[in-house]
Write a protein that holds these residues in place. Structure first.
Motif, PDB file in Angstrom:
ATOM      1  N   ILE A  27      14.919  11.125 -33.721  1.00 30.73           N
ATOM      2  CA  ILE A  27      16.241  10.980 -34.325  1.00 30.73           C
ATOM      3  C   ILE A  27      17.273  11.471 -33.311  1.00 30.73           C
ATOM      4  O   ILE A  27      17.333  12.659 -33.004  1.00 30.73           O
ATOM      5  N   PRO A  28      18.084  10.583 -32.734  1.00 30.38           N
ATOM      6  CA  PRO A  28      19.059  10.992 -31.712  1.00 30.38           C
ATOM      7  C   PRO A  28      20.119  11.931 -32.284  1.00 30.38           C
ATOM      8  O   PRO A  28      20.578  11.742 -33.411  1.00 30.38           O
ATOM      9  N   VAL A  29      20.477  12.932 -31.511  1.00 27.05           N
ATOM     10  CA  VAL A  29      21.527  13.861 -31.924  1.00 27.05           C
ATOM     11  C   VAL A  29      22.817  13.521 -31.178  1.00 27.05           C
ATOM     12  O   VAL A  29      22.786  12.912 -30.109  1.00 27.05           O
ATOM     13  N   HIS A  30      23.930  13.922 -31.742  1.00 22.90           N
ATOM     14  CA  HIS A  30      25.193  13.754 -31.036  1.00 22.90           C
ATOM     15  C   HIS A  30      25.231  14.706 -29.851  1.00 22.90           C
ATOM     16  O   HIS A  30      24.872  15.882 -29.976  1.00 22.90           O
ATOM     17  N   SER A  31      25.669  14.207 -28.725  1.00 27.52           N
ATOM     18  CA  SER A  31      25.730  15.036 -27.520  1.00 27.52           C
ATOM     19  C   SER A  31      26.906  14.606 -26.661  1.00 27.52           C
ATOM     20  O   SER A  31      27.417  13.485 -26.802  1.00 27.52           O
ATOM     21  N   SER A  86      31.427  11.532 -33.506  1.00 30.96           N
ATOM     22  CA  SER A  86      30.902  11.967 -34.794  1.00 30.96           C
ATOM     23  C   SER A  86      31.959  11.890 -35.890  1.00 30.96           C
ATOM     24  O   SER A  86      31.787  11.206 -36.891  1.00 30.96           O
ATOM     25  N   MET A  87      33.045  12.644 -35.724  1.00 32.71           N
ATOM     26  CA  MET A  87      34.119  12.741 -36.720  1.00 32.71           C
ATOM     27  C   MET A  87      33.617  13.317 -38.039  1.00 32.71           C
ATOM     28  O   MET A  87      34.338  13.338 -39.033  1.00 32.71           O
ATOM     29  N   ASN A  88      32.363  13.763 -38.059  1.00 29.39           N
ATOM     30  CA  ASN A  88      31.716  14.119 -39.318  1.00 29.39           C
ATOM     31  C   ASN A  88      30.639  15.180 -39.076  1.00 29.39           C
ATOM     32  O   ASN A  88      29.549  14.855 -38.610  1.00 29.39           O
ATOM     33  N   PRO A  89      30.909  16.437 -39.409  1.00 31.01           N
ATOM     34  CA  PRO A  89      29.910  17.497 -39.204  1.00 31.01           C
ATOM     35  C   PRO A  89      28.588  17.227 -39.921  1.00 31.01           C
ATOM     36  O   PRO A  89      27.521  17.577 -39.401  1.00 31.01           O
ATOM     37  N   ALA A  90      28.640  16.617 -41.094  1.00 33.02           N
ATOM     38  CA  ALA A  90      27.409  16.329 -41.830  1.00 33.02           C
ATOM     39  C   ALA A  90      26.562  15.296 -41.084  1.00 33.02           C
ATOM     40  O   ALA A  90      25.329  15.414 -41.022  1.00 33.02           O
ATOM     41  N   ARG A  91      27.225  14.283 -40.505  1.00 33.46           N
ATOM     42  CA  ARG A  91      26.507  13.249 -39.745  1.00 33.46           C
ATOM     43  C   ARG A  91      25.819  13.856 -38.538  1.00 33.46           C
ATOM     44  O   ARG A  91      24.739  13.401 -38.128  1.00 33.46           O
ATOM     45  N   SER A  92      26.408  14.893 -37.955  1.00 33.34           N
ATOM     46  CA  SER A  92      25.794  15.546 -36.796  1.00 33.34           C
ATOM     47  C   SER A  92      24.733  16.565 -37.206  1.00 33.34           C
ATOM     48  O   SER A  92      23.793  16.823 -36.461  1.00 33.34           O
ATOM     49  N   PHE A  93      24.900  17.159 -38.386  1.00 32.77           N
ATOM     50  CA  PHE A  93      24.019  18.238 -38.819  1.00 32.77           C
ATOM     51  C   PHE A  93      22.594  17.764 -39.098  1.00 32.77           C
ATOM     52  O   PHE A  93      21.619  18.390 -38.662  1.00 32.77           O
ATOM     53  N   GLY A  94      22.444  16.660 -39.836  1.00 30.92           N
ATOM     54  CA  GLY A  94      21.116  16.178 -40.195  1.00 30.92           C
ATOM     55  C   GLY A  94      20.223  15.918 -38.992  1.00 30.92           C
ATOM     56  O   GLY A  94      19.105  16.455 -38.917  1.00 30.92           O
ATOM     57  N   PRO A  95      20.675  15.122 -38.018  1.00 33.08           N
ATOM     58  CA  PRO A  95      19.850  14.885 -36.832  1.00 33.08           C
ATOM     59  C   PRO A  95      19.545  16.163 -36.050  1.00 33.08           C
ATOM     60  O   PRO A  95      18.437  16.330 -35.525  1.00 33.08           O
ATOM     61  N   ALA A  96      20.526  17.075 -35.953  1.00 34.18           N
ATOM     62  CA  ALA A  96      20.299  18.330 -35.231  1.00 34.18           C
ATOM     63  C   ALA A  96      19.227  19.161 -35.926  1.00 34.18           C
ATOM     64  O   ALA A  96      18.378  19.787 -35.274  1.00 34.18           O
ATOM     65  N   TRP A 135      15.807  19.797 -34.392  1.00 33.97           N
ATOM     66  CA  TRP A 135      15.979  21.196 -33.995  1.00 33.97           C
ATOM     67  C   TRP A 135      16.587  21.292 -32.592  1.00 33.97           C
ATOM     68  O   TRP A 135      16.135  22.020 -31.725  1.00 33.97           O
ATOM     69  N   ASN A 136      17.636  20.513 -32.426  1.00 31.54           N
ATOM     70  CA  ASN A 136      18.371  20.500 -31.166  1.00 31.54           C
ATOM     71  C   ASN A 136      19.824  20.819 -31.479  1.00 31.54           C
ATOM     72  O   ASN A 136      20.567  19.977 -31.968  1.00 31.54           O
ATOM     73  N   TRP A 137      20.239  22.058 -31.189  1.00 29.91           N
ATOM     74  CA  TRP A 137      21.577  22.524 -31.539  1.00 29.91           C
ATOM     75  C   TRP A 137      22.493  22.605 -30.322  1.00 29.91           C
ATOM     76  O   TRP A 137      23.530  23.259 -30.365  1.00 29.91           O
ATOM     77  N   THR A 138      22.119  21.928 -29.243  1.00 26.48           N
ATOM     78  CA  THR A 138      22.928  21.949 -28.028  1.00 26.48           C
ATOM     79  C   THR A 138      24.325  21.396 -28.299  1.00 26.48           C
ATOM     80  O   THR A 138      24.477  20.249 -28.748  1.00 26.48           O
ATOM     81  N   ASN A 139      25.326  22.214 -28.040  1.00 28.99           N
ATOM     82  CA  ASN A 139      26.732  21.833 -28.232  1.00 28.99           C
ATOM     83  C   ASN A 139      27.054  21.407 -29.673  1.00 28.99           C
ATOM     84  O   ASN A 139      28.081  20.766 -29.914  1.00 28.99           O
ATOM     85  N   HIS A 140      26.204  21.800 -30.615  1.00 23.99           N
ATOM     86  CA  HIS A 140      26.420  21.364 -31.998  1.00 23.99           C
ATOM     87  C   HIS A 140      27.746  21.884 -32.555  1.00 23.99           C
ATOM     88  O   HIS A 140      28.389  21.210 -33.381  1.00 23.99           O
ATOM     89  N   TRP A 141      28.155  23.048 -32.102  1.00 22.79           N
ATOM     90  CA  TRP A 141      29.401  23.638 -32.607  1.00 22.79           C
ATOM     91  C   TRP A 141      30.615  22.743 -32.357  1.00 22.79           C
ATOM     92  O   TRP A 141      31.583  22.762 -33.126  1.00 22.79           O
ATOM     93  N   VAL A 142      30.531  21.943 -31.297  1.00 26.96           N
ATOM     94  CA  VAL A 142      31.637  21.031 -30.982  1.00 26.96           C
ATOM     95  C   VAL A 142      31.891  20.079 -32.147  1.00 26.96           C
ATOM     96  O   VAL A 142      33.043  19.737 -32.453  1.00 26.96           O
ATOM     97  N   TYR A 143      30.810  19.679 -32.826  1.00 24.98           N
ATOM     98  CA  TYR A 143      30.904  18.684 -33.887  1.00 24.98           C
ATOM     99  C   TYR A 143      31.271  19.297 -35.243  1.00 24.98           C
ATOM    100  O   TYR A 143      31.326  18.582 -36.252  1.00 24.98           O
ATOM    101  N   TRP A 144      31.519  20.591 -35.226  1.00 21.43           N
ATOM    102  CA  TRP A 144      32.133  21.260 -36.369  1.00 21.43           C
ATOM    103  C   TRP A 144      33.582  21.612 -36.058  1.00 21.43           C
ATOM    104  O   TRP A 144      34.481  21.289 -36.827  1.00 21.43           O
ATOM    105  N   VAL A 145      33.789  22.243 -34.934  1.00 19.35           N
ATOM    106  CA  VAL A 145      35.126  22.719 -34.581  1.00 19.35           C
ATOM    107  C   VAL A 145      36.117  21.554 -34.450  1.00 19.35           C
ATOM    108  O   VAL A 145      37.198  21.569 -35.043  1.00 19.35           O
ATOM    109  N   GLY A 146      35.756  20.534 -33.683  1.00 18.43           N
ATOM    110  CA  GLY A 146      36.656  19.402 -33.464  1.00 18.43           C
ATOM    111  C   GLY A 146      37.031  18.673 -34.740  1.00 18.43           C
ATOM    112  O   GLY A 146      38.222  18.555 -35.077  1.00 18.43           O
ATOM    113  N   PRO A 147      36.034  18.156 -35.502  1.00 14.44           N
ATOM    114  CA  PRO A 147      36.378  17.420 -36.713  1.00 14.44           C
ATOM    115  C   PRO A 147      37.121  18.256 -37.758  1.00 14.44           C
ATOM    116  O   PRO A 147      38.035  17.754 -38.415  1.00 14.44           O
TER     117      PRO A 147
END
Length: 247
Positions: free
Chosen positions: A124-128, A191-201, A205-217
């Motif tokens: 499952i590809p994660v946002h990066s 992403s524009m959507n923290p939930a869309r990024s959260f599920g794949p992460a 179990w890949n949280w690399t730069n995941h915070w970006v997809y919460w802070v920005g949106p």
């Protein structure tokens, strides 16, 4: 300045809130399932990067246009950033917003588990962040993209004076999501959507730069909600007197 309503702890047990949470879960689950499945399919078919990006953009655009009207009971947020943007504008309480967030994250996680199972265990590809894109640039990208998303939501759906676009809100929002996906996909995944990024992460179990997809949106959504609600929505209309001496 719009006042933000706190809500009550008993709101979670109210029938209308329960119905809204069920619909929000279903709509978010279906949206993430379709979006993630399109991404997985693009990788499985070894489609070119641009072809895969367009496939995801079209999938998301069509899905938003179709499902948001069907999810009218909950408002079809599908997205914590949209919920925050509406909270900032006073359209939803803090309590219900928190319930929506939990609902959306659970739906996204369940959707990703299902897609992985149905695809035979494919990754499952994660946002990066794209090559050469730093953290600050990534956050700015997501702020701008999400701001434009909420600007469309407010202008085409929320604003009572939406005029000629009345009834076209979900379709226009879907177009905007698709356009943003193509524009920003190569840089942040749009992403524009923290939930869309959260599920794949979570499932990868890949949280690399995941915070970006919460802070920005969340910044983009909340900021747009505050600005649009307080600066652009006309709350009252006072008829100009035509009598002599009105001045």
């Amino acid at each position: 300045m719009t006042k933000i309503a706190l809500g009550t702890s008993g709101e979670a047990t109210q029938p209308d809130c329960i119905r809204a949470l069920v619909v929000e879960f279903i709509s978010t689950f279906l949206f993430v399932s379709a979006s993630v499945a399109a991404t997985v399919a693009a990788e499985k078919l070894a489609a070119g990067a641009m072809v895969g990006l367009i496939a995801v953009a079209v999938t998301q655009a069509l899905f938003v246009a179709a499902v948001v009207p069907a999810a009218h009971i909950s408002g079809g947020h599908l997205n914590p950033a949209v919920t925050l943007g509406l909270l900032a504008g006073g359209h939803i309480t803090v309590v219900r917003s928190l319930l929506y967030w939990i609902d959306q994250l659970l739906a996204s996680s369940a959707a990703c588990f299902l897609v992985q199972y149905l695809s035979g265990g494919l990754r499952i590809p994660v946002h990066s962040l794209g090559s050469g894109v730093g953290h600050f640039q990534g956050v700015l990208w997501e702020i701008v993209l999400t701001f434009s998303l909420l600007f469309t939501v407010y202008g085409a759906i929320v604003d009572p004076n939406r005029g000629a676009v009345d009834g076209l809100g979900p379709t226009l929002t879907g177009f905007l999501v698709g356009a943003n996906t193509i524009a920003g996909g190569a840089f942040t995944g749009a992403s524009m959507n923290p939930a869309r990024s959260f599920g794949p992460a979570l499932i990868s179990w890949n949280w690399t730069n995941h915070w970006v997809y919460w802070v920005g949106p969340l910044i983009g959504g909340g900021l747009c909600g505050l600005i649009y609600q307080n600066c652009f929505i006309v709350k009252s209309h006072v008829r100009i007197s035509t009598e002599e001496g009105a001045y």
